[in-house]
Design a protein around this motif. Structure first.
Motif, mmCIF file in Angstrom:
data_model
loop_
_atom_site.group_PDB
_atom_site.id
_atom_site.type_symbol
_atom_site.label_atom_id
_atom_site.label_comp_id
_atom_site.label_asym_id
_atom_site.label_seq_id
_atom_site.Cartn_x
_atom_site.Cartn_y
_atom_site.Cartn_z
ATOM 1 N N ARG A 287 24.124 21.685 37.218
ATOM 2 C CA ARG A 287 25.452 21.298 37.676
ATOM 3 C C ARG A 287 25.674 21.567 39.163
ATOM 4 N NH1 ARG A 287 30.117 24.042 36.087
ATOM 5 N NH2 ARG A 287 29.105 25.975 36.727
ATOM 6 N N ASP A 288 25.323 22.762 39.610
ATOM 7 C CA ASP A 288 25.570 23.117 41.010
ATOM 8 C C ASP A 288 24.737 22.256 41.960
ATOM 9 O OD1 ASP A 288 27.326 24.988 40.076
ATOM 10 O OD2 ASP A 288 25.950 26.687 40.301
ATOM 11 N N ALA A 289 23.518 21.948 41.571
ATOM 12 C CA ALA A 289 22.677 21.086 42.396
ATOM 13 C C ALA A 289 23.251 19.673 42.448
ATOM 14 C CB ALA A 289 21.251 21.055 41.857
ATOM 15 N N LEU A 290 23.770 19.189 41.328
ATOM 16 C CA LEU A 290 24.383 17.866 41.300
ATOM 17 C C LEU A 290 25.616 17.824 42.191
ATOM 18 C CD1 LEU A 290 24.749 14.998 40.253
ATOM 19 C CD2 LEU A 290 25.895 15.963 38.227
ATOM 20 N N ALA A 291 26.459 18.844 42.119
ATOM 21 C CA ALA A 291 27.659 18.891 42.957
ATOM 22 C C ALA A 291 27.285 18.886 44.440
ATOM 23 C CB ALA A 291 28.489 20.121 42.612
ATOM 24 N N ALA A 292 26.260 19.666 44.789
ATOM 25 C CA ALA A 292 25.822 19.720 46.187
ATOM 26 C C ALA A 292 25.268 18.366 46.637
ATOM 27 C CB ALA A 292 24.772 20.811 46.366
ATOM 28 N N GLU A 300 33.571 14.064 46.330
ATOM 29 C CA GLU A 300 34.127 15.352 45.906
ATOM 30 C C GLU A 300 33.934 15.525 44.400
ATOM 31 O OE1 GLU A 300 38.185 17.836 46.852
ATOM 32 O OE2 GLU A 300 38.421 15.744 46.253
ATOM 33 N N THR A 301 33.728 16.763 43.983
ATOM 34 C CA THR A 301 33.640 17.086 42.560
ATOM 35 C C THR A 301 34.507 18.307 42.285
ATOM 36 O OG1 THR A 301 31.713 18.532 42.860
ATOM 37 C CG2 THR A 301 31.281 16.197 42.386
ATOM 38 N N ALA A 302 34.699 18.612 41.006
ATOM 39 C CA ALA A 302 35.486 19.784 40.617
ATOM 40 C C ALA A 302 34.944 20.339 39.314
ATOM 41 C CB ALA A 302 36.962 19.427 40.470
ATOM 42 N N ILE A 303 35.171 21.626 39.102
ATOM 43 C CA ILE A 303 34.763 22.286 37.868
ATOM 44 C C ILE A 303 36.016 22.657 37.087
ATOM 45 C CG2 ILE A 303 33.563 24.257 36.841
ATOM 46 C CD1 ILE A 303 31.885 24.388 39.409
ATOM 47 N N TYR A 304 36.197 22.013 35.946
ATOM 48 C CA TYR A 304 37.296 22.339 35.036
ATOM 49 C C TYR A 304 36.691 22.774 33.699
ATOM 50 C CZ TYR A 304 39.977 19.405 38.291
ATOM 51 O OH TYR A 304 40.550 18.843 39.402
ATOM 52 N N LEU A 332 31.119 19.359 34.894
ATOM 53 C CA LEU A 332 31.463 18.888 36.232
ATOM 54 C C LEU A 332 32.329 17.640 36.092
ATOM 55 C CD1 LEU A 332 30.810 19.513 39.287
ATOM 56 C CD2 LEU A 332 29.183 17.611 39.141
ATOM 57 N N SER A 333 33.327 17.514 36.973
ATOM 58 C CA SER A 333 34.188 16.339 36.990
ATOM 59 C C SER A 333 34.006 15.565 38.282
ATOM 60 C CB SER A 333 35.658 16.747 36.832
ATOM 61 O OG SER A 333 35.915 17.167 35.508
ATOM 62 N N LEU A 334 34.118 14.241 38.167
ATOM 63 C CA LEU A 334 33.955 13.332 39.298
ATOM 64 C C LEU A 334 35.275 12.610 39.572
ATOM 65 C CD1 LEU A 334 30.658 11.554 38.162
ATOM 66 C CD2 LEU A 334 30.885 13.708 39.420
ATOM 67 N N PRO A 335 35.450 12.055 40.765
ATOM 68 C CA PRO A 335 36.631 11.230 41.013
ATOM 69 C C PRO A 335 36.680 10.074 40.019
ATOM 70 C CG PRO A 335 35.490 11.719 43.068
ATOM 71 C CD PRO A 335 34.589 12.172 41.963
ATOM 72 N N CYS A 336 37.799 9.906 39.354
ATOM 73 C CA CYS A 336 37.950 8.834 38.361
ATOM 74 C C CYS A 336 39.434 8.527 38.248
ATOM 75 C CB CYS A 336 37.361 9.260 37.016
ATOM 76 S SG CYS A 336 37.316 7.925 35.792
ATOM 77 N N HIS A 337 39.938 7.762 39.191
ATOM 78 C CA HIS A 337 41.377 7.492 39.204
ATOM 79 C C HIS A 337 41.635 6.057 39.631
ATOM 80 C CE1 HIS A 337 41.151 8.015 43.617
ATOM 81 N NE2 HIS A 337 40.467 9.121 43.398
ATOM 82 N N ALA A 349 28.570 5.735 41.026
ATOM 83 C CA ALA A 349 27.572 5.468 39.985
ATOM 84 C C ALA A 349 26.161 5.440 40.584
ATOM 85 C CB ALA A 349 27.891 4.147 39.291
ATOM 86 N N GLY A 350 26.006 4.808 41.747
ATOM 87 C CA GLY A 350 24.686 4.752 42.377
ATOM 88 C C GLY A 350 24.176 6.117 42.776
ATOM 89 N N SER A 351 25.077 6.963 43.267
ATOM 90 C CA SER A 351 24.668 8.323 43.642
ATOM 91 C C SER A 351 24.250 9.118 42.416
ATOM 92 C CB SER A 351 25.822 9.019 44.368
ATOM 93 O OG SER A 351 26.122 8.352 45.585
ATOM 94 N N LEU A 352 24.964 8.959 41.322
ATOM 95 C CA LEU A 352 24.574 9.632 40.086
ATOM 96 C C LEU A 352 23.177 9.233 39.670
ATOM 97 C CD1 LEU A 352 27.789 9.369 37.863
ATOM 98 C CD2 LEU A 352 26.716 11.480 38.623
ATOM 99 N N ALA A 353 22.919 7.933 39.691
ATOM 100 C CA ALA A 353 21.617 7.430 39.234
ATOM 101 C C ALA A 353 20.460 7.941 40.077
ATOM 102 C CB ALA A 353 21.648 5.905 39.241
ATOM 103 N N GLU A 354 20.732 8.270 41.334
ATOM 104 C CA GLU A 354 19.683 8.723 42.242
ATOM 105 C C GLU A 354 19.393 10.223 42.142
ATOM 106 O OE1 GLU A 354 20.825 7.577 46.152
ATOM 107 O OE2 GLU A 354 20.993 5.455 45.652
ATOM 108 N N PHE A 355 20.238 10.959 41.442
ATOM 109 C CA PHE A 355 20.090 12.427 41.434
ATOM 110 C C PHE A 355 18.839 12.832 40.673
ATOM 111 C CE2 PHE A 355 20.930 16.454 39.121
ATOM 112 C CZ PHE A 355 20.886 17.321 40.219
ATOM 113 N N ARG A 356 18.097 13.712 41.317
ATOM 114 C CA ARG A 356 16.951 14.340 40.661
ATOM 115 C C ARG A 356 16.971 15.827 41.015
ATOM 116 N NH1 ARG A 356 17.349 10.130 38.882
ATOM 117 N NH2 ARG A 356 15.791 8.507 38.498
ATOM 118 N N PRO A 357 17.100 16.708 40.047
ATOM 119 C CA PRO A 357 17.180 18.147 40.347
ATOM 120 C C PRO A 357 15.867 18.701 40.869
ATOM 121 C CG PRO A 357 17.047 17.780 37.971
ATOM 122 C CD PRO A 357 17.154 16.421 38.609
#
Length: 357
Positions: A287-292, A300-304, A332-337, A349-357
């Protein structure tokens, strides 16, 4: 030049969606000279009660006040205990303390961050006077099937379809960042019980008896308080209510795009078709690596929430809540409004797909 930051909420953009009607409504209230109570508040109470599937509504100063008033109207007070879920905003438990009672935290379900009925049943004791089930992130909490009165915490559930109405009361927050929010604070207690709603109204107005000034009669045994929604906020909320279906549709569309783009290391939190997506939630061991990583992409992301209520110092002692602990490590929460453009959604969505820890 780096891309513009995509924030968790954009209230200025939200206002622009309804600016002409909202500003006209505010001006109308100012010119009317009826700023506390009056027809705007009465109309908002009726419309909000209907929106949450209830017969009666009582507007108040905040979502926290709504919870406190509902508990006090049930007779909850010193020496009593109230069951709350381990995952929620602090106000869910803080309201119990404000009512003079003790919150008892129960763990949540493994597949959704909602009150576990078995854990709630195990938490019932001789002093249990009520329970609060929280429809967190717009997800409908299951019926805990307890033999104590239920208060629905619907602070994050505006637009949930069907509207849950198992308990004696629904407590609502109109805080500005809610999907249906005011220009500041605001709240509502909704109920199908006319006498209960009348009791809440008295408690919110210095304990005044019906038809009397708040400087005179009092509710027997309780001095009441001051928690009223002003007419300006009511007028704004009525305007925003008309935009609520479009907001929810946009959130659902964005959430579906994010679900489809999640890398193998992340997984979505299961949702039902009627969920209004107050927050988009995913789980990720990194999670922390994804947020970074998303931060480097201007997202921006948030932890709820970073800690369960069972770990809040003001609520100690509490039983362990290992399932909630696991959620807090991975969620982890993402902007969704509603103010996200198609291009913004594609960028996230594209940034999510590119994430590799």
């Amino acid at each position: 030049m780096p891309p513009a930051l995509l924030t968790m909420v954009d209230l200025a953009a939200r206002h622009r969606r309804v600016a002409e009607a909202a500003e006209a409504a505010v001006l109308g209230v100012l010119r009317s000279g009826i700023w506390v109570g009056g027809p705007e508040v009465a109309a908002l109470e009726a419309e909000a009660a209907t929106a949450f599937g209830r017969a009666h509504g009582v507007a108040c100063g905040s979502g926290t006040d709504a919870l406190v008033l509902a508990l006090e109207a049930l007779g909850v007070g010193p020496g009593d205990e109230v069951i709350v879920p381990a995952l929620s905003f602090y106000a869910t438990a803080g309201a119990v303390l404000l009512a003079g009672a003790r919150p008892v935290v129960a763990d949540v379900l493994p597949d959704r961050p909602l009150l576990d009925p078995r854990a709630a049943a195990d938490a019932v004791g001789e002093r249990t006077r009520a329970a609060i089930r929280v429809h967190l992130f717009g997800m409908a909490c299951p019926d805990p099937e307890l033999r104590v009165p239920l208060v629905e915490d619907s602070a994050q559930a505006a637009g949930l379809d069907p509207a849950p109405r198992l308990g004696v009361a629904t407590a609502v927050s109109f805080y500005a960042t809610k999907t249906w929010g005011a220009a500041g604070d605001g709240g509502l207690v909704a109920s199908d019980d006319a006498e209960f709603a009348a009791r809440v109204r008295q408690l919110a107005n210095h304990g005044a008896l019906p038809g009397r000034s708040c400087l005179h009669g009092r509710v027997s045994g309780h001095g009441g308080g001051n928690s009223r929604l002003d007419a300006l906020q009511a007028a704004l909320l009525r305007v925003h209510l008309r935009d609520l279906p479009a907001r929810i549709a946009r959130r659902r569309s964005a959430a579906a795009a994010f679900d489809a783009a999640l890398p193998p290391t992340c997984r979505p939190v299961p949702r039902d078709a009627g969920d209004p997506i107050h927050q988009y939630l995913l789980r990720c061991e990194a999670r922390d690596a994804l947020a970074a990583f998303l931060h480097t992409r201007g997202i921006e992301t948030a932890i709820y929430y970073p800690r369960p209520l069972s770990a809040q110092p003001a609520l100690q002692p509490q039983p362990p809540t290992p399932v909630a602990d696991g959620w807090c490590r991975e969620v982890l929460s993402l902007p969704c409004h509603e103010s996200l453009s198609d291009r913004d959604v594609t960028r996230i969505a594209g940034s999510l797909a590119e994430f590799r820890p």
